[in-house]
Design an enzyme around this catalytic site. Structure first.
Site, PDB file in Angstrom:
ATOM      1  N   HIS A  10       7.054  -9.106   6.153  1.00 40.05           N
ATOM      2  CA  HIS A  10       5.862  -8.262   6.283  1.00 40.05           C
ATOM      3  C   HIS A  10       6.095  -6.968   5.509  1.00 40.05           C
ATOM      4  O   HIS A  10       7.164  -6.356   5.633  1.00 40.05           O
ATOM      5  CB  HIS A  10       5.592  -7.949   7.758  1.00 40.05           C
ATOM      6  CG  HIS A  10       4.364  -7.133   7.975  1.00 40.05           C
ATOM      7  ND1 HIS A  10       3.094  -7.649   7.869  1.00 40.05           N
ATOM      8  CD2 HIS A  10       4.203  -5.813   8.258  1.00 40.05           C
ATOM      9  CE1 HIS A  10       2.208  -6.695   8.098  1.00 40.05           C
ATOM     10  NE2 HIS A  10       2.860  -5.569   8.334  1.00 40.05           N
ATOM     11  N   ILE A  61      -3.500 -18.887   9.141  1.00 36.19           N
ATOM     12  CA  ILE A  61      -3.114 -18.760  10.541  1.00 36.19           C
ATOM     13  C   ILE A  61      -2.877 -20.158  11.114  1.00 36.19           C
ATOM     14  O   ILE A  61      -3.716 -21.048  10.991  1.00 36.19           O
ATOM     15  CB  ILE A  61      -4.200 -18.032  11.347  1.00 36.19           C
ATOM     16  CG1 ILE A  61      -4.360 -16.595  10.840  1.00 36.19           C
ATOM     17  CG2 ILE A  61      -3.861 -18.028  12.847  1.00 36.19           C
ATOM     18  CD1 ILE A  61      -5.513 -15.839  11.466  1.00 36.19           C
ATOM     19  N   LEU A  62      -1.725 -20.327  11.738  1.00 35.44           N
ATOM     20  CA  LEU A  62      -1.361 -21.620  12.317  1.00 35.44           C
ATOM     21  C   LEU A  62      -1.451 -21.584  13.833  1.00 35.44           C
ATOM     22  O   LEU A  62      -1.373 -20.521  14.451  1.00 35.44           O
ATOM     23  CB  LEU A  62       0.056 -22.007  11.902  1.00 35.44           C
ATOM     24  CG  LEU A  62       0.306 -22.159  10.402  1.00 35.44           C
ATOM     25  CD1 LEU A  62       1.773 -22.482  10.141  1.00 35.44           C
ATOM     26  CD2 LEU A  62      -0.591 -23.233   9.803  1.00 35.44           C
ATOM     27  N   ASN A 115       9.119 -14.723   8.569  1.00 38.87           N
ATOM     28  CA  ASN A 115       8.063 -14.152   7.731  1.00 38.87           C
ATOM     29  C   ASN A 115       8.525 -12.795   7.228  1.00 38.87           C
ATOM     30  O   ASN A 115       9.277 -12.090   7.900  1.00 38.87           O
ATOM     31  CB  ASN A 115       6.777 -13.998   8.554  1.00 38.87           C
ATOM     32  CG  ASN A 115       5.659 -13.338   7.752  1.00 38.87           C
ATOM     33  OD1 ASN A 115       5.316 -13.782   6.669  1.00 38.87           O
ATOM     34  ND2 ASN A 115       5.087 -12.262   8.281  1.00 38.87           N
ATOM     35  N   GLY A 152       3.472 -16.408  -5.375  1.00 37.12           N
ATOM     36  CA  GLY A 152       4.844 -16.832  -5.092  1.00 37.12           C
ATOM     37  C   GLY A 152       5.939 -15.898  -5.566  1.00 37.12           C
ATOM     38  O   GLY A 152       7.020 -16.364  -5.928  1.00 37.12           O
ATOM     39  N   THR A 153       5.703 -14.586  -5.526  1.00 36.11           N
ATOM     40  CA  THR A 153       6.762 -13.662  -5.949  1.00 36.11           C
ATOM     41  C   THR A 153       7.942 -13.692  -4.979  1.00 36.11           C
ATOM     42  O   THR A 153       9.101 -13.620  -5.400  1.00 36.11           O
ATOM     43  CB  THR A 153       6.233 -12.225  -6.072  1.00 36.11           C
ATOM     44  OG1 THR A 153       5.575 -11.849  -4.848  1.00 36.11           O
ATOM     45  CG2 THR A 153       5.246 -12.112  -7.227  1.00 36.11           C
ATOM     46  N   ASN A 154       7.663 -13.807  -3.689  1.00 39.16           N
ATOM     47  CA  ASN A 154       8.761 -13.907  -2.728  1.00 39.16           C
ATOM     48  C   ASN A 154       9.474 -15.250  -2.840  1.00 39.16           C
ATOM     49  O   ASN A 154      10.684 -15.338  -2.634  1.00 39.16           O
ATOM     50  CB  ASN A 154       8.249 -13.691  -1.300  1.00 39.16           C
ATOM     51  CG  ASN A 154       8.092 -12.209  -0.974  1.00 39.16           C
ATOM     52  OD1 ASN A 154       8.989 -11.417  -1.211  1.00 39.16           O
ATOM     53  ND2 ASN A 154       6.954 -11.838  -0.440  1.00 39.16           N
TER      54      ASN A 154
END
Length: 208
Positions: free
Chosen positions: A110, A93-94, A108, A12-14
């Site tokens: 990247h 993946i959803l 998101n 959870g760094t972001n």
């Protein structure tokens, strides 16, 4: 005020970058209302708890396929009145039904300058290993909308980061996080919450 649901799978760094930005008043018209983890015991959930944010665990392993998992996730989004969805180190993946339910509401981050080093299989350290193997002199991070195409949604923000002699994948990963990801993800989320992103002809335009 828009409710932001953050999807996580690990440390959870972001997520922390988003929490810190919100505390500094940098998320315009938005607040993190819940954190949803695809893995039990993810440290990101502890970060959420320490900051008074609701944490929800929805283990991917409990579902037979991505469609069933995605349907369960959509139910949580509805229950939590989520307006904006943020992938922050979410490694699951959803099904496309999620994107269709929240068009241009899911983002998101990247760890590369898309279209370089992106797509299926490009996540975590592999992105930085490939960048170093190719010998690029500049890499960075990209925040984009989530669509049915992996890493193929409209690009919102990008930030470049220098590749230095002697870099290892781990060192480069950290620099990209500190200099790019942690800066442009909160900014992009703020722009989205403030309705300052316009989609025209499949491209995202920022109106600041």
């Amino acid at each position: 005020m828009k409710n932001i649901a953050v999807l996580v799978s690990g440390g959870g760094t972001n997520l922390q970058a988003l929490i810190d930005a919100e505390k500094r008043g940098e998320i315009e018209n938005g607040k993190i209302s819940c954190v949803i983890s695809s893995k039990e015991g993810a440290y990101a959930l502890q970060r959420a708890a320490e900051n008074g944010i609701k944490g929800i665990t929805l283990p991917r392993k409990n579902y037979s396929d991505s469609i069933e998992y995605s349907k369960a996730l959509l139910e949580i989004f509805k229950e939590e009145n989520a307006d904006v969805i943020v992938y922050a180190g979410f490694m699951t993946i959803l099904d496309e039904c999620v994107c269709k339910a929240y068009p241009y509401k899911m983002v998101n981050v990247h760890p590369a300058l898309i279209p370089s080093f992106c797509g299926k299989g490009y996540y975590g350290l592999r992105v930085h290993e490939e960048a170093l193997a190719r010998g690029v002199k500049v890499t960075g991070a990209t925040v984009h909308f989530v669509t049915e195409e992996c890493d193929g949604g409209p690009i919102i923000l990008q930030k470049a980061v220098e590749v230095k002699n002697g870099d290892t994948p781990e060192i480069l990963q950290r620099r990209v996080m500190e200099q790019a990801e942690w800066k442009i993800l909160p900014k992009a989320v703020s722009l989205l919450c403030a309705d300052k992103i316009e989609i025209r002809d499949g491209r995202a335009y920022v109106n600041e």
